[in-house]
Design an enzyme around this catalytic site. Structure first.
Site, mmCIF file in Angstrom:
data_model
loop_
_atom_site.group_PDB
_atom_site.id
_atom_site.type_symbol
_atom_site.label_atom_id
_atom_site.label_comp_id
_atom_site.label_asym_id
_atom_site.label_seq_id
_atom_site.Cartn_x
_atom_site.Cartn_y
_atom_site.Cartn_z
ATOM 1 N N TYR A 136 40.606 31.195 53.653
ATOM 2 C CA TYR A 136 41.762 32.076 53.884
ATOM 3 C C TYR A 136 42.298 31.977 55.313
ATOM 4 O O TYR A 136 43.346 32.555 55.610
ATOM 5 C CB TYR A 136 41.413 33.543 53.585
ATOM 6 N N LYS A 146 32.920 33.262 52.696
ATOM 7 C CA LYS A 146 32.594 32.198 51.727
ATOM 8 C C LYS A 146 32.715 30.835 52.374
ATOM 9 O O LYS A 146 33.596 30.622 53.227
ATOM 10 C CB LYS A 146 33.549 32.266 50.517
ATOM 11 N N HIS A 183 31.967 29.323 47.763
ATOM 12 C CA HIS A 183 33.284 29.736 47.266
ATOM 13 C C HIS A 183 33.590 29.131 45.894
ATOM 14 O O HIS A 183 34.159 29.794 45.032
ATOM 15 C CB HIS A 183 34.351 29.323 48.284
HETATM 16 N N1 LIG Z 1 36.461 33.666 45.040
HETATM 17 C C1 LIG Z 1 37.660 33.187 44.772
HETATM 18 O O1 LIG Z 1 37.820 32.015 44.413
HETATM 19 C C2 LIG Z 1 38.849 34.098 44.896
HETATM 20 C C3 LIG Z 1 40.074 33.723 44.309
HETATM 21 C C4 LIG Z 1 41.152 34.591 44.428
HETATM 22 C C5 LIG Z 1 41.000 35.802 45.102
HETATM 23 N N2 LIG Z 1 39.796 36.126 45.692
HETATM 24 C C6 LIG Z 1 39.616 37.405 46.440
HETATM 25 O O2 LIG Z 1 40.031 38.479 45.605
HETATM 26 C C7 LIG Z 1 41.042 39.225 46.262
HETATM 27 C C8 LIG Z 1 41.991 39.839 45.258
HETATM 28 O O3 LIG Z 1 42.659 38.850 44.504
HETATM 29 P P1 LIG Z 1 44.222 38.540 44.684
HETATM 30 O O4 LIG Z 1 44.624 38.929 46.041
HETATM 31 O O5 LIG Z 1 44.441 37.127 44.299
HETATM 32 O O6 LIG Z 1 44.912 39.436 43.559
HETATM 33 P P2 LIG Z 1 44.984 41.013 43.263
HETATM 34 O O7 LIG Z 1 44.157 41.796 44.198
HETATM 35 O O8 LIG Z 1 44.769 41.186 41.805
HETATM 36 O O9 LIG Z 1 46.538 41.319 43.521
HETATM 37 C C9 LIG Z 1 47.101 41.405 44.795
HETATM 38 C C10 LIG Z 1 48.585 41.670 44.592
HETATM 39 O O10 LIG Z 1 48.764 42.915 43.909
HETATM 40 C C11 LIG Z 1 49.540 43.809 44.694
HETATM 41 N N3 LIG Z 1 48.954 45.159 44.584
HETATM 42 C C12 LIG Z 1 47.777 45.585 45.093
HETATM 43 N N4 LIG Z 1 47.602 46.882 44.828
HETATM 44 C C13 LIG Z 1 48.682 47.286 44.142
HETATM 45 C C14 LIG Z 1 49.094 48.544 43.603
HETATM 46 N N5 LIG Z 1 48.340 49.631 43.738
HETATM 47 N N6 LIG Z 1 50.291 48.606 42.952
HETATM 48 C C15 LIG Z 1 51.067 47.507 42.820
HETATM 49 N N7 LIG Z 1 50.741 46.299 43.323
HETATM 50 C C16 LIG Z 1 49.550 46.195 43.975
HETATM 51 C C17 LIG Z 1 49.472 43.270 46.111
HETATM 52 O O11 LIG Z 1 50.655 43.576 46.830
HETATM 53 P P3 LIG Z 1 50.594 44.482 48.183
HETATM 54 O O12 LIG Z 1 49.849 43.683 49.205
HETATM 55 O O13 LIG Z 1 52.032 44.705 48.509
HETATM 56 O O14 LIG Z 1 49.901 45.764 47.816
HETATM 57 C C18 LIG Z 1 49.356 41.770 45.883
HETATM 58 O O15 LIG Z 1 50.619 41.193 45.682
HETATM 59 C C19 LIG Z 1 41.682 38.200 47.208
HETATM 60 O O16 LIG Z 1 42.491 38.799 48.196
HETATM 61 C C20 LIG Z 1 40.461 37.492 47.715
HETATM 62 O O17 LIG Z 1 39.805 38.273 48.711
HETATM 63 C C21 LIG Z 1 38.729 35.295 45.556
#
Ligand SMILES: NC(=O)c1ccc[n+]([C@@H]2O[C@H](COP(=O)([O-])OP(=O)(O)OC[C@H]3O[C@@H](n4cnc5c(N)ncnc54)[C@H](OP(=O)(O)O)[C@@H]3O)[C@@H](O)[C@H]2O)c1
Length: 281
Positions: free
Chosen positions: A52, A77, A110
């Site tokens: 990241y 990670k 990761h």
């Molecule tokens: N291990 C892996 O391979 C891997 C892969 C992907 C992700 N991850 C981790 O998992 C975390 C979460 O996944 P993600 O960021 O891909 O997706 P997510 O958390 O499902 O979605 C984030 C999105 O949803 C919006 N959001 C968050 N809360 C909200 C709410 N209450 N109402 C409406 N919209 C909302 C955010 O916008 P706003 O910022 O405007 O709230 C952002 O655009 C990542 O940040 C990362 O740390 C790990």
């Protein structure tokens, strides 16, 4: 406003706040500000990664926060190309330097990498734990077969895995993988827990939210929290979303609500599938 805290999930020696903050796609000042604001309102679990390119920004937020380091559960990670013997340990040292920390609470592989023997990667991960650079170790994006293999290898080194961090949301069923994690005492940490924000206008979710006087994202995150052994790390840079996402420990979904949400799963529900992904279950 009163501060809310997520309950902790026991996971093979780790105590993981069940609701954490994801930081993917946040960098520099935006990231430092978001992590600082999250700590301020009660988040105690922060998820970052070398991939990241924001470890330094996360570290700055932790350093500037009035929240004691001992109260924060920090996960990072290792890049999939750096999980070989020696490289993984070096990666952990680099993360600590960028974060400005003496140890991380959880260090994850990761993504699996078929070109590097798993035994080598897990042995290196165990070494990092034994050296005190990471309090707990785990994996991400591991399939059932890979979890079984990793658990066996770690066991031979006297260690246990704390988590398998994988994609999970109502559109994407992960029941068999979650069952495997539970069997081994491994916490299943849901990434993309609100489907990257794309599922908040689903009519079923909106309907349940309206009935309960909650937001759709709160309903979805509550669905994660009511599944034994499951944690979630929604990303948000928006203060109102951050606050709402943590305020989910004062209501409950009924069994019918839980089933209705699980019933939204579709066969092509996976959102994250890079070219280097393993052959999924
Ligand atoms: N291990 C892996 O391979 C891997 C892969 C992907 C992700 N991850 C981790 O998992 C975390 C979460 O996944 P993600 O960021 O891909 O997706 P997510 O958390 O499902 O979605 C984030 C999105 O949803 C919006 N959001 C968050 N809360 C909200 C709410 N209450 N109402 C409406 N919209 C909302 C955010 O916008 P706003 O910022 O405007 O709230 C952002 O655009 C990542 O940040 C990362 O740390 C790990």
């Amino acid at each position: 406003m009163s501060t809310l805290f997520a309950p902790k999930l026991p996971a093979n020696g780790a105590n993981i706040p069940a609701l954490g903050l994801g930081t993917f796609r946040m960098r520099d000042d935006v990231c430092t500000q978001a992590v600082g604001a999250a700590l301020e309102i009660g988040y105690r679990h922060i998820d970052t990664a070398v991939m990241y390119a924001n470890e330094a920004a996360v570290g700055q937020a932790i350093a500037a926060s009035s929240v004691p380091r001992s109260e924060i559960f920090l996960t990072t990670k290792v890049l999939p190309d750096e999980i070989g013997a020696g490289a993984l340990q070096k990666s952990a040292e680099g993360s600590l330097k960028r974060l400005g920390l003496d140890f991380v609470d959880l260090l994850l592989i990761h993504w699996p990498n078929a070109r590097i023997p798993l035994a080598e990667s897990i042995e290196a991960l165990c070494d990092v734990k034994k050296r005190g650079l990471a309090r707990n170790i785990g994996v991400a994006n591991f399939t059932i077969a890979l979890v079984e293999e990793a658990v066996a290898i770690a066991g031979r080194h006297g260690e246990k895995l704390a988590t398998n961090q994988c994609e999970y949301h109502p559109r994407f069923n992960q029941d068999p993988l979650i069952a495997t994690c539970r069997k081994h005492g491994i916490a299943f940490v849901s990434y993309c827990p609100v489907g990257q924000g794309r599922i908040v206008d689903d009519p079923v979710i909106v309907g349940i939210a309206a009935r309960l006087g909650r937001t759709p994202a709160q309903v979805v995150l509550r669905w994660h929290m009511q599944q034994p052994g499951v944690a979630a790390i929604p990303k948000s840079a928006t203060p109102a979303h951050q606050a709402a996402n943590l305020a989910i420990f004062d209501f409950a979904l009924t069994d019918e609500d839980m089933q209705a949400l699980s019933g939204l799963a579709v066969p092509n529900g996976r959102l994250v599938n890079p070219p280097f992904a393993p052959t999924w279950d």
